[in-house]
Scaffold this active site. Structure first.
Site, mmCIF file in Angstrom:
data_model
loop_
_atom_site.group_PDB
_atom_site.id
_atom_site.type_symbol
_atom_site.label_atom_id
_atom_site.label_comp_id
_atom_site.label_asym_id
_atom_site.label_seq_id
_atom_site.Cartn_x
_atom_site.Cartn_y
_atom_site.Cartn_z
ATOM 1 C CB THR A 191 -0.979 0.026 1.201
ATOM 2 O OG1 THR A 191 -1.755 1.218 1.133
ATOM 3 C CG2 THR A 191 -0.257 -0.017 2.534
ATOM 4 C CG HIS A 196 -9.145 4.594 5.554
ATOM 5 N ND1 HIS A 196 -8.812 5.445 6.591
ATOM 6 C CD2 HIS A 196 -8.679 5.182 4.423
ATOM 7 C CE1 HIS A 196 -8.192 6.511 6.092
ATOM 8 N NE2 HIS A 196 -8.092 6.369 4.782
ATOM 9 N NE ARG A 424 16.389 41.524 -7.606
ATOM 10 C CZ ARG A 424 17.155 40.843 -8.437
ATOM 11 N NH1 ARG A 424 18.468 40.886 -8.316
ATOM 12 N NH2 ARG A 424 16.620 40.116 -9.388
HETATM 13 S S1 PPS Z 1 12.943 39.768 -10.280
HETATM 14 O O1 PPS Z 1 12.961 39.817 -11.746
HETATM 15 O O2 PPS Z 1 11.688 39.260 -9.787
HETATM 16 O O3 PPS Z 1 14.113 39.061 -9.734
HETATM 17 O O4 PPS Z 1 13.029 41.289 -9.822
HETATM 18 P P1 PPS Z 1 12.867 41.876 -8.360
HETATM 19 O O5 PPS Z 1 13.818 41.197 -7.446
HETATM 20 O O6 PPS Z 1 11.452 41.831 -7.929
HETATM 21 O O7 PPS Z 1 13.276 43.357 -8.561
HETATM 22 C C1 PPS Z 1 13.247 44.223 -7.464
HETATM 23 C C2 PPS Z 1 13.479 45.665 -7.795
HETATM 24 O O8 PPS Z 1 14.670 45.864 -8.519
HETATM 25 C C3 PPS Z 1 14.618 47.162 -9.180
HETATM 26 N N1 PPS Z 1 15.356 46.976 -10.436
HETATM 27 C C4 PPS Z 1 14.938 46.344 -11.562
HETATM 28 N N2 PPS Z 1 13.750 45.758 -11.895
HETATM 29 C C5 PPS Z 1 13.657 45.181 -13.092
HETATM 30 N N3 PPS Z 1 14.651 45.151 -14.001
HETATM 31 C C6 PPS Z 1 15.853 45.705 -13.708
HETATM 32 N N4 PPS Z 1 16.839 45.658 -14.603
HETATM 33 C C7 PPS Z 1 16.017 46.328 -12.451
HETATM 34 N N5 PPS Z 1 17.061 46.969 -11.849
HETATM 35 C C8 PPS Z 1 16.631 47.357 -10.635
HETATM 36 C C9 PPS Z 1 13.164 47.496 -9.296
HETATM 37 O O9 PPS Z 1 12.986 48.673 -8.533
HETATM 38 C C10 PPS Z 1 12.421 46.299 -8.635
HETATM 39 O O10 PPS Z 1 11.501 46.761 -7.670
HETATM 40 P P2 PPS Z 1 9.920 46.944 -7.831
HETATM 41 O O11 PPS Z 1 9.477 46.949 -6.398
HETATM 42 O O12 PPS Z 1 9.372 45.777 -8.584
HETATM 43 O O13 PPS Z 1 9.758 48.217 -8.502
#
Ligand code: PPS
Length: 557
Positions: A191, A196, A424
């Site tokens: 099983t 049951h 990040r």
């Molecule tokens: S991912 O693709 O999901 O890994 O991106 P993420 O970690 O959510 O990204 C976080 C913030 O990084 C800033 N940022 C960028 N975003 C997109 N593309 C590039 N190249 C880039 N460089 C810096 C951006 O402010 C994202 O934040 P949010 O809160 O989404 O505006």
């Protein structure tokens, strides 16, 4: 004719030669979970007469007519799949150290064969389908390495198990117990589910019918994804064991990796049980089946055909159902006209567990249900993940924060916010925005979210997460432990750009920031989001409310 050979035939012993000799200098292969199961059963003799991973001749004949090259009955390939890169450094004649994930040397493989299998053809022959919704086909086509290494295995150290150690037996140990207890006739029950009342009835009847003792022999290696975990199951089996007449029944755990291969797998199960010293084997409806790939009695028919060659007697069983008027379980075929039949399917049972609904005593025993309720609480006690996705500046963080506060106000669960920027900073500070790095970032978030969900908490994630497949993988990872609600914050690129709160879009347009999502990098729109929010006509507060209502409707609140 007496086809019963008490306590099996000869067992293979793969520990007879010193495999560890010079092993330190050999190329090392880290066995995955499936391979670890296979090697354990090879090494302890459960897969006798196999002496190692199959070579090409055995493999091909097994696929073509369920026999090893020498004609011995064997239904499914037991092969060692490796990556192309690893295979490139290994030729026939070489030896390979096979290790567990911690690096412990488990065995040495004397490579006799190396080949590239046609995996789609293998799927069709072994499992009767190329459909990747079949779990073994999915493993074969999507997860297994493209090269097979075959050859004799020299055992060094059996894979160790810290759980339920006293309930684990090798075939030799099991046979010794049977002979010590004077159990000459033993019927085994396979099983992968909690047991049951219907299961107790089947096993009880089977044992009485063939006048044998009973071995409850559940699989605790790999079963069908989504099955109830083996820890909970084993505790259930231990409760159930007390319901059998004393000294008639025993429980032992089998570290097999099931393929859900239906009839062919049933044949393998029978061979393994013969090796464990059993004289009879119960084969029920849809044995080792999944989906609609095999007919409900196909496994019984196949085993009946090979019964005398197998050396273990097959005890076929129809589905048992509860007849209300008689207040007892009977095989489906014995139900009389006009009688009311009660039955709860596995899916219905899981639904009742999830919703905390009643599970009547005619179906199971209170102690078994209580055990399952402990590890499978209803949805309103489970953890969940709310996973936002959308362009930078779409409003993910604002809504995520509003949602967090509302959930904290409701109370009852811990709430963790894994916002894109925060992650990040704390988790992924070394990563950039290439596809590879974004995927690593999202997988980290997914891993943390799945751990939080598993612990019964709420994870709110708010990264951009631009790639569909990565989001899909995270969904799969989290769903194993609780809810996963994907929220697409679908603010249009023009709006995000017009808002440009952080001034990043302007920089991206000017080429100062490279690989910017929506401008110079792709965003793949979700196909299966539970909620899509257009922030142009919905305030953060309203958006958070919508999510709460959804969580309510899904049963998590
Ligand atoms: S991912 O693709 O999901 O890994 O991106 P993420 O970690 O959510 O990204 C976080 C913030 O990084 C800033 N940022 C960028 N975003 C997109 N593309 C590039 N190249 C880039 N460089 C810096 C951006 O402010 C994202 O934040 P949010 O809160 O989404 O505006």
């Amino acid at each position: 004719m007496d086809l019963i050979r008490p306590h099996g035939g000869e067992l293979i012993d793969l520990f007879s030669i010193d495999g560890a000799r010079d092993a330190r200098d050999l190329p090392s292969w880290d066995l995955n979970a499936r391979q670890l199961c296979d090697i354990e059963l090879l090494m302890n003799g459960a897969f006798s007469p196999l002496t190692g991973f199959m070579g090409k001749a055995d493999y091909e004949r097994v696929l073509a007519d369920m026999r090893l090259a020498d004609g011995t009955l064997w239904p499914l390939p037991v092969t060692l799949d490796v990556s192309e890169a690893f295979a490139a450094g290994v030729e026939p004649g070489a030896r390979v150290a096979l290790r567990d994930p911690e690096g412990v040397l488990v065995a040495v493989l004397e490579v006799a064969d190396k080949w590239q299998p046609h995996r789609t053809a293998e799927a069709q022959k072994a499992f009767g389908t190329k459909d990747v919704t079949h779990p073994a086909v999915d493993y074969l086509l999507n997860r297994s390495g493209p090269v097979y290494l075959g050859g004799r295995v020299l055992g060094v150290e059996a894979p160790s198990h810290y759980d339920f150690a006293t309930l684990r037996d090798t075939p030799a140990e099991m046979r010794a117990k049977f002979s010590k207890w004077g159990w000459r006739r033993v019927v085994a029950f396979q099983t992968r589910n909690p047991m049951h009342r219907a299961h107790l009835e089947i096993t009880h009847r089977a044992a009485r019918q063939v006048e044998a003792n009973l071995l409850i022999h559940p699989v605790v290696g790999l079963t069908n994804p989504g099955d109830i975990d083996h820890y909970s199951r084993v505790r259930c089996y231990e409760h159930l064991l007390k319901r059998y007449p004393e000294q008639t029944t025993t429980l032992s755990l089998l570290h097999l990796a099931m393929r859900m291969g239906g009839p062919r797998e049933a044949l393998l199960h029978a061979i393994v049980r013969k090796n464990y010293g059993c004289t009879h084997f119960i084969v029920g409806r849809d044995h080792a089946g999944v989906g609609d790939y095999y007919g409900p009695y196909e496994a019984q028919e196949l085993l009946a055909k090979f019964e005398s060659e197998l050396g273990i007697a097959i005890v076929p069983f129809e589905m048992m159902v509860f007849v209300q008027e008689r207040a007892e379980y009977v095989p489906m075929g014995e139900v009389r006209e006009g009688e009311t039949v009660l039955n709860i399917s596995g899916t219905e049972f899981r639904r009742r567990l999830q919703q905390g609904l009643e599970i009547e005593d005619w179906f199971s025993y209170p102690e078994v249900v209580a055990e399952l309720r402990k590890t499978h609480p209803p949805k309103n006690k489970q953890g969940f993940t709310v996973f936002f996705t959308g362009l930078s500046g779409a409003g993910k963080s604002t809504i995520a924060n509003a949602l967090m506060v509302k959930l904290l106000e409701l109370g009852g669960r811990s709430v963790t916010l894994l916002d894109g920027d925060l992650v990040r900073k704390h988790l992924s500070s070394e990563l950039g925005f290439s596809k590879k790095h974004r995927d690593i970032n999202i997988r980290r978030i997914g891993y943390v979210a799945s751990e939080i969900t598993k612990a019964g908490g709420v994870a709110i994630c708010a990264p951009i997460a631009p790639y569909r497949q990565t989001r899909r993988d995270v969904r799969e990872e989290v769903s194993e432990f609780g809810g996963f609600i994907e929220v697409h914050v679908a603010t249009a690129l023009e709006t995000c750009e017009a808002r440009d709160r952080k001034g990043l879009y302007a920089k991206a347009r000017a080429g100062v920031i490279k690989e910017f999502t929506g401008i110079s990098d792709p965003y793949e729109e979700p196909e299966q989001a539970e909620i899509t929010i257009h922030t142009e006509d919905c305030s953060p507060d309203e958006a958070a409310q919508r999510i709460l209502l959804k969580l309510e409707a899904l049963g998590y609140l």
